[in-house]
Design a protein around this motif. Structure first.
Motif, PDB file in Angstrom:
ATOM      1  N   LYS A  72       0.824  -1.204   0.000  1.00 54.99           N
ATOM      2  CA  LYS A  72       0.000   0.000   0.000  1.00 54.99           C
ATOM      3  C   LYS A  72       0.865   1.264   0.000  1.00 54.99           C
ATOM      4  O   LYS A  72       0.588   2.216  -0.734  1.00 54.99           O
ATOM      5  N   ALA A  73       1.919   1.275   0.812  1.00 53.89           N
ATOM      6  CA  ALA A  73       2.760   2.463   0.949  1.00 53.89           C
ATOM      7  C   ALA A  73       3.634   2.719  -0.278  1.00 53.89           C
ATOM      8  O   ALA A  73       3.952   3.867  -0.578  1.00 53.89           O
ATOM      9  N   THR A  74       4.015   1.653  -0.996  1.00 52.38           N
ATOM     10  CA  THR A  74       4.968   1.806  -2.093  1.00 52.38           C
ATOM     11  C   THR A  74       4.370   1.624  -3.483  1.00 52.38           C
ATOM     12  O   THR A  74       4.973   2.063  -4.454  1.00 52.38           O
ATOM     13  N   GLY A  75       3.240   0.934  -3.589  1.00 48.66           N
ATOM     14  CA  GLY A  75       2.697   0.601  -4.902  1.00 48.66           C
ATOM     15  C   GLY A  75       3.574  -0.392  -5.649  1.00 48.66           C
ATOM     16  O   GLY A  75       3.581  -0.430  -6.881  1.00 48.66           O
ATOM     17  N   ALA A  76       4.318  -1.219  -4.930  1.00 51.18           N
ATOM     18  CA  ALA A  76       5.263  -2.172  -5.523  1.00 51.18           C
ATOM     19  C   ALA A  76       4.579  -3.118  -6.506  1.00 51.18           C
ATOM     20  O   ALA A  76       3.400  -3.435  -6.373  1.00 51.18           O
ATOM     21  N   ASP A  77       5.370  -3.572  -7.477  1.00 53.95           N
ATOM     22  CA  ASP A  77       4.892  -4.581  -8.415  1.00 53.95           C
ATOM     23  C   ASP A  77       4.803  -5.950  -7.753  1.00 53.95           C
ATOM     24  O   ASP A  77       3.954  -6.769  -8.099  1.00 53.95           O
ATOM     25  N   LYS A  78       5.697  -6.209  -6.783  1.00 56.35           N
ATOM     26  CA  LYS A  78       5.761  -7.505  -6.127  1.00 56.35           C
ATOM     27  C   LYS A  78       6.331  -7.327  -4.735  1.00 56.35           C
ATOM     28  O   LYS A  78       7.221  -6.507  -4.518  1.00 56.35           O
ATOM     29  N   ILE A  79       5.824  -8.088  -3.782  1.00 53.91           N
ATOM     30  CA  ILE A  79       6.377  -8.123  -2.431  1.00 53.91           C
ATOM     31  C   ILE A  79       7.047  -9.484  -2.247  1.00 53.91           C
ATOM     32  O   ILE A  79       6.410 -10.519  -2.424  1.00 53.91           O
ATOM     33  N   ASN A  80       8.330  -9.466  -1.927  1.00 51.79           N
ATOM     34  CA  ASN A  80       9.079 -10.699  -1.666  1.00 51.79           C
ATOM     35  C   ASN A  80       9.167 -10.912  -0.165  1.00 51.79           C
ATOM     36  O   ASN A  80       9.460  -9.967   0.584  1.00 51.79           O
TER      37      ASN A  80
END
Length: 136
Positions: A72-80
């Motif tokens: 939510k905070a980063t808008g990342a494409d993927k969380i590892n």
């Protein structure tokens, strides 16, 4: 009973953001990726299976909570999410936001390039944004 002590490498390479129910939630000092580390505050653990079933469930809950807030905070494409521990044997879980345009995508973050320390303003900005997402 032994008292919990944070591994000196984790202490050196990260900073505590907050304490959750089980874990000390830490921010890696390497700014190349939004990189959080969950450290269960239990003494002597080197393997996840050494944890009590309740602590295992709590760790799963906390890593899911942290991963969701990081996305939510980063808008990342993927969380590892990874618990490797070959060098630092104390149980800890990495939660890392990855982007298709980041350094070494899609490869692993470990062993790639040199660590880049946060500038104070950037670290404060990330921490504020992440903690707001965690608390909503």
């Amino acid at each position: 009973m032994a008292e919990f002590e944070l591994d000196e490498r984790l202490a050196r390479d990260s900073v505590s953001l907050t304490k959750l129910g089980l874990c000390d939630l830490r921010l890696s000092r390497d700014s190349r990726w939004p990189w959080l580390i969950l450290v269960p505050q239990r003494p002597g653990l080197t393997e996840l299976f050494e944890m009590t079933p309740l602590d295992q469930a709590m760790l799963t809950f906390e890593q899911t909570l942290v991963a969701s807030a990081l996305k939510k905070a980063t808008g990342a494409d993927k969380i590892n999410i990874a618990a490797i521990g070959n060098i630092v044997r104390q149980v800890h879980v990495h939660v890392v936001a990855r982007f298709e345009a980041d350094a070494n995508w899609p490869g692993p973050i470990w062993g790639f390039g040199q660590s880049v320390a946060y500038e104070d303003d950037r670290q404060r900005e990330f921490t504020t944004s992440f903690l707001e997402a965690l608390n909503t």
